[in-house]
Write a protein that holds these residues in place. Sequence first.
Motif, PDB file in Angstrom:
ATOM      1  N   ALA A  80       0.823  -1.209   0.000  1.00 44.39           N
ATOM      2  CA  ALA A  80       0.000   0.000   0.000  1.00 44.39           C
ATOM      3  C   ALA A  80       0.857   1.260   0.000  1.00 44.39           C
ATOM      4  O   ALA A  80       0.397   2.339  -0.399  1.00 44.39           O
ATOM      5  N   ALA A  81       2.113   1.139   0.444  1.00 45.73           N
ATOM      6  CA  ALA A  81       2.991   2.309   0.535  1.00 45.73           C
ATOM      7  C   ALA A  81       3.599   2.698  -0.804  1.00 45.73           C
ATOM      8  O   ALA A  81       4.014   3.852  -0.992  1.00 45.73           O
ATOM      9  N   VAL A  82       3.660   1.778  -1.741  1.00 46.18           N
ATOM     10  CA  VAL A  82       4.321   2.055  -3.019  1.00 46.18           C
ATOM     11  C   VAL A  82       3.575   3.152  -3.771  1.00 46.18           C
ATOM     12  O   VAL A  82       2.396   3.020  -4.101  1.00 46.18           O
ATOM     13  N   GLY A  83       4.256   4.261  -4.030  1.00 43.19           N
ATOM     14  CA  GLY A  83       3.676   5.371  -4.775  1.00 43.19           C
ATOM     15  C   GLY A  83       2.639   6.177  -4.032  1.00 43.19           C
ATOM     16  O   GLY A  83       2.052   7.104  -4.603  1.00 43.19           O
ATOM     17  N   ALA A  84       2.397   5.851  -2.765  1.00 38.08           N
ATOM     18  CA  ALA A  84       1.392   6.569  -1.971  1.00 38.08           C
ATOM     19  C   ALA A  84       2.069   7.537  -1.009  1.00 38.08           C
ATOM     20  O   ALA A  84       3.259   7.407  -0.705  1.00 38.08           O
ATOM     21  N   ASP A  85       1.319   8.516  -0.531  1.00 39.24           N
ATOM     22  CA  ASP A  85       1.852   9.423   0.483  1.00 39.24           C
ATOM     23  C   ASP A  85       1.987   8.677   1.809  1.00 39.24           C
ATOM     24  O   ASP A  85       1.007   8.120   2.320  1.00 39.24           O
ATOM     25  N   VAL A  86       3.198   8.668   2.341  1.00 41.64           N
ATOM     26  CA  VAL A  86       3.451   7.993   3.609  1.00 41.64           C
ATOM     27  C   VAL A  86       4.201   8.935   4.541  1.00 41.64           C
ATOM     28  O   VAL A  86       4.689   9.994   4.132  1.00 41.64           O
ATOM     29  N   SER A  87       4.306   8.521   5.778  1.00 43.54           N
ATOM     30  CA  SER A  87       5.099   9.233   6.767  1.00 43.54           C
ATOM     31  C   SER A  87       5.950   8.215   7.508  1.00 43.54           C
ATOM     32  O   SER A  87       5.463   7.137   7.872  1.00 43.54           O
ATOM     33  N   VAL A  88       7.218   8.532   7.693  1.00 44.15           N
ATOM     34  CA  VAL A  88       8.132   7.663   8.432  1.00 44.15           C
ATOM     35  C   VAL A  88       8.705   8.468   9.594  1.00 44.15           C
ATOM     36  O   VAL A  88       9.161   9.603   9.402  1.00 44.15           O
ATOM     37  N   THR A  89       8.671   7.889  10.791  1.00 44.22           N
ATOM     38  CA  THR A  89       9.185   8.594  11.961  1.00 44.22           C
ATOM     39  C   THR A  89      10.258   7.768  12.661  1.00 44.22           C
ATOM     40  O   THR A  89      10.200   6.535  12.677  1.00 44.22           O
ATOM     41  N   VAL A  90      11.226   8.469  13.237  1.00 48.17           N
ATOM     42  CA  VAL A  90      12.246   7.868  14.094  1.00 48.17           C
ATOM     43  C   VAL A  90      12.366   8.755  15.325  1.00 48.17           C
ATOM     44  O   VAL A  90      12.497   9.969  15.202  1.00 48.17           O
ATOM     45  N   THR A  91      12.319   8.143  16.504  1.00 49.43           N
ATOM     46  CA  THR A  91      12.358   8.911  17.749  1.00 49.43           C
ATOM     47  C   THR A  91      13.349   8.292  18.721  1.00 49.43           C
ATOM     48  O   THR A  91      13.388   7.065  18.879  1.00 49.43           O
ATOM     49  N   HIS A  92      14.138   9.138  19.380  1.00 49.40           N
ATOM     50  CA  HIS A  92      15.022   8.721  20.463  1.00 49.40           C
ATOM     51  C   HIS A  92      14.575   9.432  21.736  1.00 49.40           C
ATOM     52  O   HIS A  92      14.451  10.664  21.748  1.00 49.40           O
ATOM     53  N   LEU A  93      14.325   8.680  22.787  1.00 49.11           N
ATOM     54  CA  LEU A  93      13.957   9.263  24.072  1.00 49.11           C
ATOM     55  C   LEU A  93      15.214   9.342  24.929  1.00 49.11           C
ATOM     56  O   LEU A  93      15.810   8.318  25.274  1.00 49.11           O
ATOM     57  N   ASP A  94      15.636  10.561  25.261  1.00 43.95           N
ATOM     58  CA  ASP A  94      16.892  10.770  25.971  1.00 43.95           C
ATOM     59  C   ASP A  94      16.721  11.062  27.459  1.00 43.95           C
ATOM     60  O   ASP A  94      17.697  11.006  28.213  1.00 43.95           O
ATOM     61  N   GLY A  95      15.522  11.393  27.888  1.00 41.42           N
ATOM     62  CA  GLY A  95      15.345  11.679  29.310  1.00 41.42           C
ATOM     63  C   GLY A  95      13.927  12.089  29.642  1.00 41.42           C
ATOM     64  O   GLY A  95      13.208  12.626  28.801  1.00 41.42           O
ATOM     65  N   LEU A  96      13.515  11.812  30.881  1.00 42.62           N
ATOM     66  CA  LEU A  96      12.240  12.298  31.401  1.00 42.62           C
ATOM     67  C   LEU A  96      12.499  13.577  32.181  1.00 42.62           C
ATOM     68  O   LEU A  96      13.387  13.624  33.041  1.00 42.62           O
ATOM     69  N   VAL A  97      11.765  14.609  31.861  1.00 47.55           N
ATOM     70  CA  VAL A  97      11.972  15.915  32.481  1.00 47.55           C
ATOM     71  C   VAL A  97      10.909  16.115  33.558  1.00 47.55           C
ATOM     72  O   VAL A  97       9.720  16.242  33.264  1.00 47.55           O
ATOM     73  N   TYR A  98      11.352  16.126  34.817  1.00 47.53           N
ATOM     74  CA  TYR A  98      10.466  16.329  35.952  1.00 47.53           C
ATOM     75  C   TYR A  98      10.391  17.825  36.258  1.00 47.53           C
ATOM     76  O   TYR A  98      11.419  18.482  36.436  1.00 47.53           O
ATOM     77  N   ALA A  99       9.202  18.333  36.302  1.00 50.59           N
ATOM     78  CA  ALA A  99       9.008  19.755  36.589  1.00 50.59           C
ATOM     79  C   ALA A  99       8.294  19.926  37.928  1.00 50.59           C
ATOM     80  O   ALA A  99       7.913  18.950  38.582  1.00 50.59           O
ATOM     81  N   ARG A 100       8.117  21.170  38.325  1.00 51.17           N
ATOM     82  CA  ARG A 100       7.440  21.465  39.587  1.00 51.17           C
ATOM     83  C   ARG A 100       5.927  21.556  39.431  1.00 51.17           C
ATOM     84  O   ARG A 100       5.209  21.651  40.422  1.00 51.17           O
ATOM     85  N   SER A 101       5.474  21.580  38.202  1.00 48.99           N
ATOM     86  CA  SER A 101       4.035  21.562  37.928  1.00 48.99           C
ATOM     87  C   SER A 101       3.749  20.478  36.897  1.00 48.99           C
ATOM     88  O   SER A 101       4.579  20.204  36.028  1.00 48.99           O
ATOM     89  N   ALA A 102       2.595  19.874  36.996  1.00 51.25           N
ATOM     90  CA  ALA A 102       2.245  18.771  36.106  1.00 51.25           C
ATOM     91  C   ALA A 102       2.278  19.191  34.634  1.00 51.25           C
ATOM     92  O   ALA A 102       2.676  18.420  33.764  1.00 51.25           O
ATOM     93  N   MET A 103       1.874  20.416  34.344  1.00 55.60           N
ATOM     94  CA  MET A 103       1.792  20.863  32.961  1.00 55.60           C
ATOM     95  C   MET A 103       3.148  21.059  32.306  1.00 55.60           C
ATOM     96  O   MET A 103       3.255  21.151  31.086  1.00 55.60           O
ATOM     97  N   HIS A 104       4.228  21.132  33.100  1.00 53.53           N
ATOM     98  CA  HIS A 104       5.556  21.355  32.537  1.00 53.53           C
ATOM     99  C   HIS A 104       6.420  20.097  32.514  1.00 53.53           C
ATOM    100  O   HIS A 104       7.601  20.180  32.155  1.00 53.53           O
ATOM    101  N   PHE A 105       5.860  18.945  32.897  1.00 54.34           N
ATOM    102  CA  PHE A 105       6.597  17.700  32.694  1.00 54.34           C
ATOM    103  C   PHE A 105       6.831  17.525  31.194  1.00 54.34           C
ATOM    104  O   PHE A 105       5.973  17.852  30.378  1.00 54.34           O
ATOM    105  N   SER A 106       8.001  17.005  30.833  1.00 57.80           N
ATOM    106  CA  SER A 106       8.321  16.882  29.419  1.00 57.80           C
ATOM    107  C   SER A 106       9.281  15.722  29.212  1.00 57.80           C
ATOM    108  O   SER A 106       9.522  14.924  30.125  1.00 57.80           O
ATOM    109  N   MET A 107       9.819  15.623  28.021  1.00 61.60           N
ATOM    110  CA  MET A 107      10.817  14.615  27.676  1.00 61.60           C
ATOM    111  C   MET A 107      11.901  15.258  26.826  1.00 61.60           C
ATOM    112  O   MET A 107      11.611  16.126  26.001  1.00 61.60           O
TER     113      MET A 107
END
Length: 230
Positions: A80-107
Amino acid sequence: MSVTEPTRTALSPTPRSTLTRSKARGTADRAALDAVLDAGLVCHLGVLSHGAPVVVPTTYGRDGDTLYLHGSTGAGNLRAAVGADVSVTVTHLDGLVYARSAMHFSMNFRSAVIHGRPIEITDPAERVRALRTVVEHVAPGAWDTVRPPNPKELAATMVLALDLTEASVKIRTGGPDDDPADLTGDAWAGVLPIRQVFDAPIPAADLGPGIEAPAHVSARVARTEVAAVQ
């Protein structure tokens, strides 16, 4: 962290590859894209199959400005991917970011998203070269030490090539971005680092006597051990 200084040919911006949030974390540097792809082992291929979105994890390999994907000729998602619009992703998770408020937790992360229309590689020599690229990406040094694919195996394998021109790269580093009013609180803030490691190789149960892990396998473990010491 903002990454804006290009060191190689810039990626081509399109509506699909232009960041809409946290733009300061993006970069159009093609060398940054290369670094994210070269450091990864698994990508996720997003494609429409029978009218529904499907995201498939798979291995890949990069040769210059081309990404190679492979799979069984019977894999409907790959077809199904041949000649069709596709998206390919690669992700590296380097750390969990702990914040003082829940809304500012990040990675902390490094990620790449590639858009395009893959083409099927049919030339026999190019197909073998692409498969070598994939194997050498995942297991550097292995291709020349094992049996190459035979005609039957090649006939059962589909190889796709995706141009890397239309892509986006996003990177976050550093600590939490807390609001000034939260800095006086008692909650702990900081980064919990994450890294990928290779453990000691486990030989196959039917491996012949006296066959030791080759240098290209042991070297990956050694690099992990050095990184742990540092």
